[in-house]
Design a protein around this motif. Structure first.
Motif, mmCIF file in Angstrom:
data_model
loop_
_atom_site.group_PDB
_atom_site.id
_atom_site.type_symbol
_atom_site.label_atom_id
_atom_site.label_comp_id
_atom_site.label_asym_id
_atom_site.label_seq_id
_atom_site.Cartn_x
_atom_site.Cartn_y
_atom_site.Cartn_z
ATOM 1 N N ASP A 1 0.750 -1.560 -0.342
ATOM 2 C CA ASP A 1 -0.116 0.124 -0.129
ATOM 3 C C ASP A 1 0.862 1.877 0.136
ATOM 4 O OD1 ASP A 1 -2.859 -1.349 0.510
ATOM 5 O OD2 ASP A 1 -1.669 -1.921 2.290
ATOM 6 N N GLU A 2 1.624 1.313 0.294
ATOM 7 C CA GLU A 2 3.036 2.538 0.608
ATOM 8 C C GLU A 2 4.646 1.533 0.380
ATOM 9 O OE1 GLU A 2 3.090 5.532 3.879
ATOM 10 O OE2 GLU A 2 3.812 3.840 4.707
ATOM 11 N N PHE A 3 5.213 2.583 0.366
ATOM 12 C CA PHE A 3 6.448 2.144 -0.158
ATOM 13 C C PHE A 3 7.416 3.720 0.740
ATOM 14 C CE2 PHE A 3 5.058 0.192 -3.892
ATOM 15 C CZ PHE A 3 5.480 -0.691 -3.854
ATOM 16 N N VAL A 4 7.878 3.705 2.035
ATOM 17 C CA VAL A 4 9.313 4.419 2.174
ATOM 18 C C VAL A 4 10.840 3.763 2.025
ATOM 19 C CG1 VAL A 4 9.739 5.532 4.608
ATOM 20 C CG2 VAL A 4 7.356 4.765 4.180
ATOM 21 N N VAL A 5 10.793 5.017 1.051
ATOM 22 C CA VAL A 5 12.059 4.683 0.182
ATOM 23 C C VAL A 5 13.201 5.747 0.737
ATOM 24 C CG1 VAL A 5 13.722 4.091 -1.874
ATOM 25 C CG2 VAL A 5 11.107 3.797 -1.975
ATOM 26 N N LYS A 6 14.255 4.378 1.902
ATOM 27 C CA LYS A 6 15.852 5.723 1.957
ATOM 28 C C LYS A 6 16.397 5.615 1.085
ATOM 29 C CE LYS A 6 15.736 2.965 5.193
ATOM 30 N NZ LYS A 6 15.770 1.600 6.324
ATOM 31 N N PRO B 1 0.771 3.324 -10.735
ATOM 32 C CA PRO B 1 1.513 4.623 -10.306
ATOM 33 C C PRO B 1 0.720 4.188 -8.356
ATOM 34 C CG PRO B 1 -0.941 3.666 -11.699
ATOM 35 C CD PRO B 1 -0.166 2.686 -11.295
ATOM 36 N N LEU B 2 1.492 5.153 -8.622
ATOM 37 C CA LEU B 2 2.096 5.818 -6.856
ATOM 38 C C LEU B 2 1.599 7.248 -6.725
ATOM 39 C CD1 LEU B 2 5.431 3.936 -6.454
ATOM 40 C CD2 LEU B 2 3.195 3.157 -5.662
ATOM 41 N N GLU B 3 1.612 8.507 -5.819
ATOM 42 C CA GLU B 3 1.602 9.649 -5.497
ATOM 43 C C GLU B 3 2.335 9.394 -3.679
ATOM 44 O OE1 GLU B 3 -1.823 12.422 -2.807
ATOM 45 O OE2 GLU B 3 -2.262 9.919 -3.023
ATOM 46 N N LEU B 4 3.464 10.734 -4.834
ATOM 47 C CA LEU B 4 3.886 10.672 -3.574
ATOM 48 C C LEU B 4 3.464 11.784 -2.381
ATOM 49 C CD1 LEU B 4 7.149 11.477 -3.205
ATOM 50 C CD2 LEU B 4 7.354 13.695 -4.254
ATOM 51 N N THR B 5 3.962 11.149 -1.320
ATOM 52 C CA THR B 5 2.723 12.057 0.166
ATOM 53 C C THR B 5 4.584 11.988 1.040
ATOM 54 O OG1 THR B 5 3.656 10.223 1.221
ATOM 55 C CG2 THR B 5 1.259 10.348 -0.578
ATOM 56 N N GLY B 6 5.506 12.443 0.587
ATOM 57 C CA GLY B 6 6.367 12.722 1.100
ATOM 58 C C GLY B 6 8.162 13.414 0.675
ATOM 59 N N VAL B 7 9.066 14.422 1.267
ATOM 60 C CA VAL B 7 10.004 13.873 1.354
ATOM 61 C C VAL B 7 10.952 14.442 2.629
ATOM 62 C CG1 VAL B 7 12.081 14.290 -0.522
ATOM 63 C CG2 VAL B 7 9.767 13.571 -1.379
ATOM 64 N N THR B 8 11.496 13.675 2.871
ATOM 65 C CA THR B 8 12.630 14.598 3.761
ATOM 66 C C THR B 8 14.281 14.555 2.998
ATOM 67 O OG1 THR B 8 11.221 13.355 5.296
ATOM 68 C CG2 THR B 8 13.037 14.073 6.532
ATOM 69 N N THR B 9 14.616 15.406 3.015
ATOM 70 C CA THR B 9 16.165 14.947 2.615
ATOM 71 C C THR B 9 16.748 16.174 3.876
ATOM 72 O OG1 THR B 9 15.891 16.365 0.541
ATOM 73 C CG2 THR B 9 17.882 16.711 1.327
ATOM 74 N N LEU B 10 18.030 14.992 3.963
ATOM 75 C CA LEU B 10 18.933 14.899 5.365
ATOM 76 C C LEU B 10 20.205 15.138 4.736
ATOM 77 C CD1 LEU B 10 17.448 11.204 6.792
ATOM 78 C CD2 LEU B 10 17.099 13.778 8.076
ATOM 79 N N GLY B 11 21.253 16.149 5.797
ATOM 80 C CA GLY B 11 22.684 16.649 5.645
ATOM 81 C C GLY B 11 23.024 15.147 4.667
ATOM 82 N N GLY B 12 23.310 14.404 5.217
ATOM 83 C CA GLY B 12 24.505 13.586 4.585
ATOM 84 C C GLY B 12 23.722 12.949 3.542
ATOM 85 N N GLY B 13 23.252 13.473 2.800
ATOM 86 C CA GLY B 13 22.561 12.647 1.576
ATOM 87 C C GLY B 13 21.733 12.082 1.078
ATOM 88 N N GLN B 14 21.079 11.320 2.047
ATOM 89 C CA GLN B 14 19.964 10.706 2.195
ATOM 90 C C GLN B 14 18.513 11.115 2.013
ATOM 91 O OE1 GLN B 14 21.721 10.785 5.662
ATOM 92 N NE2 GLN B 14 23.136 9.866 5.471
ATOM 93 N N ILE B 15 17.302 10.794 1.465
ATOM 94 C CA ILE B 15 16.740 11.053 0.867
ATOM 95 C C ILE B 15 15.221 10.306 1.683
ATOM 96 C CG2 ILE B 15 15.313 12.039 -0.747
ATOM 97 C CD1 ILE B 15 17.067 12.998 -2.195
#
Length: 194
Positions: A146-151, A172-186
């Motif tokens: 139902d959901e993908f959380v991709v680190k 089809p997927l709907e983007l529901t959130g993005v967090t960008t971190l200082g070490g380059g991880q998204i």
């Protein structure tokens, strides 16, 4: 109804592990900000040993109260003596055709019609179900996710184990959130469009 979330680490080019499935190279790309993010947002996804070291051994589940993993994902911890890596969760499931008895009383085995069993788990009350890995399990459950959380880690592998082997199909997927971190991880979150 609970949802099944594929919460997974990947390289920029979409690999969750080396060709043999080993994902230890991701650990060299952990930094303090990323670890703090995981502690705050996904504490239940940190294995018992890590939780103790990070001082969150008693942190309650925030998003997931069940974890589902394949035998290959479970095996490295088992070999290291961790028979119940996520004992802080009420439900731990290992999908296996080769294991006949659970190595730990807190671990439940699943075999047979996996999608049907996952639909049963989703119908129960509770928090979400974390699909921990790996690629073969994601392939079998692609229509149940139902959901993908991709680190996404700031590394390019070139080849390796893909997120799934489900074959081509536009899902089809709907983007529901993005967090960008200082070490380059998204950390990107996508909801399945049904």
């Amino acid at each position: 109804m609970r949802k099944l979330t594929y919460f997974i680490a990947t390289t920029v080019d979409g690999f969750i592990g080396a060709p043999d499935g080993d994902g230890d190279f991701f650990y060299s790309h952990l930094d303090a900000e990323f670890v703090e993010h995981l502690k705050a947002e996904y504490p239940e996804t940190i294995a018992a040993q890590g939780r103790a070291q990070l001082g969150i051994a008693d942190a309650p589940p925030k998003r997931f109260d069940a974890v589902l993993m394949g035998r290959a994902t479970y095996e490295p911890g088992l070999k290291a003596g961790m028979t119940s890596p996520y004992g802080h969760l009420p439900e731990q499931y290992v999908v296996s055709r080769s294991l006949t008895t659970p190595p730990d009383p807190q671990v439940r085995l699943i075999s047979g019609d996996l999608p049907a069993r996952v639909r049963e788990l989703k119908a129960r009350d509770g928090l979400g179900i974390w699909l921990c890995g790996g690629a073969d399990l994601a392939t079998q459950l692609i229509d149940e996710i139902d959901e993908f959380v991709v680190k996404t880690y700031p590394v390019f592998a070139g080849t390796g184990m893909p997120m799934s082997r489900a074959g081509f199909g536009v899902r089809p997927l709907e983007l529901t959130g993005v967090t960008t971190l200082g070490g380059g991880q998204i950390v990107s979150t996508y909801r399945r469009r049904r």
